[in-house]
Design a protein around this motif. Sequence first.
Motif, mmCIF file in Angstrom:
data_model
loop_
_atom_site.group_PDB
_atom_site.id
_atom_site.type_symbol
_atom_site.label_atom_id
_atom_site.label_comp_id
_atom_site.label_asym_id
_atom_site.label_seq_id
_atom_site.Cartn_x
_atom_site.Cartn_y
_atom_site.Cartn_z
ATOM 1 N N ILE A 1 -7.913 8.991 1.903
ATOM 2 C CA ILE A 1 -6.546 8.762 1.427
ATOM 3 C C ILE A 1 -5.699 9.997 1.700
ATOM 4 O O ILE A 1 -6.067 11.111 1.345
ATOM 5 N N ARG A 2 -4.555 9.755 2.362
ATOM 6 C CA ARG A 2 -3.570 10.812 2.621
ATOM 7 C C ARG A 2 -2.308 10.476 1.848
ATOM 8 O O ARG A 2 -1.787 9.375 1.946
ATOM 9 N N MET A 3 -1.808 11.424 1.111
ATOM 10 C CA MET A 3 -0.602 11.202 0.322
ATOM 11 C C MET A 3 0.658 11.667 1.052
ATOM 12 O O MET A 3 1.757 11.317 0.674
ATOM 13 N N ASP A 4 0.511 12.422 2.115
ATOM 14 C CA ASP A 4 1.665 13.003 2.810
ATOM 15 C C ASP A 4 1.854 12.391 4.204
ATOM 16 O O ASP A 4 1.889 13.088 5.206
ATOM 17 N N VAL A 5 1.987 11.076 4.255
ATOM 18 C CA VAL A 5 2.176 10.380 5.523
ATOM 19 C C VAL A 5 3.653 10.479 5.912
ATOM 20 O O VAL A 5 4.532 10.099 5.134
ATOM 21 N N CYS B 1 0.838 -1.198 0.000
ATOM 22 C CA CYS B 1 0.000 0.000 0.000
ATOM 23 C C CYS B 1 0.873 1.249 0.000
ATOM 24 O O CYS B 1 0.610 2.203 -0.735
ATOM 25 N N MET B 2 1.932 1.237 0.817
ATOM 26 C CA MET B 2 2.846 2.377 0.864
ATOM 27 C C MET B 2 3.507 2.598 -0.501
ATOM 28 O O MET B 2 3.626 3.746 -0.950
ATOM 29 N N ILE B 3 3.907 1.524 -1.154
ATOM 30 C CA ILE B 3 4.567 1.638 -2.459
ATOM 31 C C ILE B 3 3.603 2.195 -3.501
ATOM 32 O O ILE B 3 3.965 3.070 -4.291
ATOM 33 N N VAL B 4 2.365 1.692 -3.494
ATOM 34 C CA VAL B 4 1.375 2.200 -4.449
ATOM 35 C C VAL B 4 1.173 3.700 -4.263
ATOM 36 O O VAL B 4 1.223 4.472 -5.217
ATOM 37 N N LEU B 5 0.957 4.128 -3.025
ATOM 38 C CA LEU B 5 0.695 5.544 -2.788
ATOM 39 C C LEU B 5 1.917 6.420 -3.026
ATOM 40 O O LEU B 5 1.775 7.598 -3.335
ATOM 41 N N ALA B 6 3.117 5.839 -2.901
ATOM 42 C CA ALA B 6 4.328 6.618 -3.135
ATOM 43 C C ALA B 6 4.653 6.763 -4.623
ATOM 44 O O ALA B 6 5.393 7.669 -5.002
ATOM 45 N N THR B 7 4.103 5.898 -5.456
ATOM 46 C CA THR B 7 4.499 5.894 -6.872
ATOM 47 C C THR B 7 3.438 6.385 -7.839
ATOM 48 O O THR B 7 3.731 6.534 -9.026
ATOM 49 N N VAL B 8 2.219 6.608 -7.365
ATOM 50 C CA VAL B 8 1.162 7.050 -8.274
ATOM 51 C C VAL B 8 0.602 8.390 -7.793
ATOM 52 O O VAL B 8 0.854 8.815 -6.670
ATOM 53 N N SER B 9 -0.175 9.024 -8.650
ATOM 54 C CA SER B 9 -0.825 10.277 -8.262
ATOM 55 C C SER B 9 -1.971 9.990 -7.288
ATOM 56 O O SER B 9 -2.396 8.846 -7.136
ATOM 57 N N LYS B 10 -2.461 11.039 -6.663
ATOM 58 C CA LYS B 10 -3.570 10.870 -5.719
ATOM 59 C C LYS B 10 -4.794 10.304 -6.429
ATOM 60 O O LYS B 10 -5.452 9.403 -5.904
ATOM 61 N N GLU B 11 -5.083 10.773 -7.628
ATOM 62 C CA GLU B 11 -6.247 10.290 -8.372
ATOM 63 C C GLU B 11 -6.105 8.801 -8.719
ATOM 64 O O GLU B 11 -7.064 8.037 -8.630
ATOM 65 N N ALA B 12 -4.899 8.403 -9.120
ATOM 66 C CA ALA B 12 -4.666 6.990 -9.449
ATOM 67 C C ALA B 12 -4.772 6.122 -8.195
ATOM 68 O O ALA B 12 -5.310 5.017 -8.239
ATOM 69 N N GLY B 13 -4.266 6.626 -7.066
ATOM 70 C CA GLY B 13 -4.381 5.890 -5.805
ATOM 71 C C GLY B 13 -5.833 5.723 -5.383
ATOM 72 O O GLY B 13 -6.250 4.639 -4.948
ATOM 73 N N ILE B 14 -6.604 6.777 -5.520
ATOM 74 C CA ILE B 14 -8.032 6.720 -5.188
ATOM 75 C C ILE B 14 -8.738 5.711 -6.093
ATOM 76 O O ILE B 14 -9.520 4.877 -5.634
ATOM 77 N N SER B 15 -8.437 5.765 -7.375
ATOM 78 C CA SER B 15 -9.043 4.835 -8.325
ATOM 79 C C SER B 15 -8.682 3.393 -7.995
ATOM 80 O O SER B 15 -9.534 2.495 -8.020
ATOM 81 N N PHE B 16 -7.402 3.157 -7.678
ATOM 82 C CA PHE B 16 -6.941 1.802 -7.336
ATOM 83 C C PHE B 16 -7.670 1.263 -6.114
ATOM 84 O O PHE B 16 -8.209 0.158 -6.128
ATOM 85 N N PHE B 17 -7.690 2.040 -5.035
ATOM 86 C CA PHE B 17 -8.297 1.552 -3.800
ATOM 87 C C PHE B 17 -9.824 1.515 -3.879
ATOM 88 O O PHE B 17 -10.450 0.668 -3.244
ATOM 89 N N ASN B 18 -10.439 2.402 -4.655
ATOM 90 C CA ASN B 18 -11.887 2.311 -4.856
ATOM 91 C C ASN B 18 -12.252 1.012 -5.559
ATOM 92 O O ASN B 18 -13.235 0.358 -5.202
ATOM 93 N N SER B 19 -11.472 0.615 -6.560
ATOM 94 C CA SER B 19 -11.775 -0.634 -7.267
ATOM 95 C C SER B 19 -11.456 -1.841 -6.395
ATOM 96 O O SER B 19 -12.142 -2.864 -6.456
ATOM 97 N N LEU B 20 -10.447 -1.738 -5.565
ATOM 98 C CA LEU B 20 -10.067 -2.843 -4.683
ATOM 99 C C LEU B 20 -11.099 -3.057 -3.571
ATOM 100 O O LEU B 20 -11.354 -4.191 -3.161
ATOM 101 N N LEU B 21 -11.712 -1.996 -3.106
ATOM 102 C CA LEU B 21 -12.615 -2.073 -1.952
ATOM 103 C C LEU B 21 -14.093 -2.110 -2.343
ATOM 104 O O LEU B 21 -14.962 -1.822 -1.518
ATOM 105 N N HIS B 22 -14.410 -2.468 -3.554
ATOM 106 C CA HIS B 22 -15.766 -2.747 -4.026
ATOM 107 C C HIS B 22 -16.803 -1.701 -3.624
ATOM 108 O O HIS B 22 -17.700 -1.965 -2.831
ATOM 109 N N GLY B 23 -16.650 -0.520 -4.143
ATOM 110 C CA GLY B 23 -17.687 0.488 -3.949
ATOM 111 C C GLY B 23 -17.461 1.431 -2.790
ATOM 112 O O GLY B 23 -18.202 2.390 -2.634
ATOM 113 N N LEU B 24 -16.447 1.177 -1.956
ATOM 114 C CA LEU B 24 -16.147 2.105 -0.870
ATOM 115 C C LEU B 24 -15.391 3.288 -1.458
ATOM 116 O O LEU B 24 -14.384 3.114 -2.141
#
Length: 90
Positions: free
Chosen positions: A53-57, A24-47
């Motif tokens: 999502i915070r990009m500046d952890v 999860c850390m690698i995904v958020l560190a390597t993609v844009s915020k929009e791409a991260g949101i899209s990835f996790f929205n599709s992974l979490l089935h409608g959530l």
Amino acid sequence: MNRMNVKKFGFAIGFTGALVYAGCMIVLATVSKEAGISFFNSLLHGLDTTSIIRMDVPLLEAFFGIVQTFILGWLIGACIAAFYNVQIRK
């Protein structure tokens, strides 16, 4: 039936959880915020993860997060193995 080693099963679950956290850390560190949101929205089935999502952890917070994830995973795995061992005795 065979008994499960409580410590080894706990370590396996804890390490797996830490790997997922690191992924999860690698995904958020390597993609844009929009791409991260899209990835996790599709992974979490409608959530909708837009508001959580915070990009500046900070690095220290991420370190404590991975350690806590390992500890919780170890405890959960150890409990599962212990409960399994108690059940096969009967």
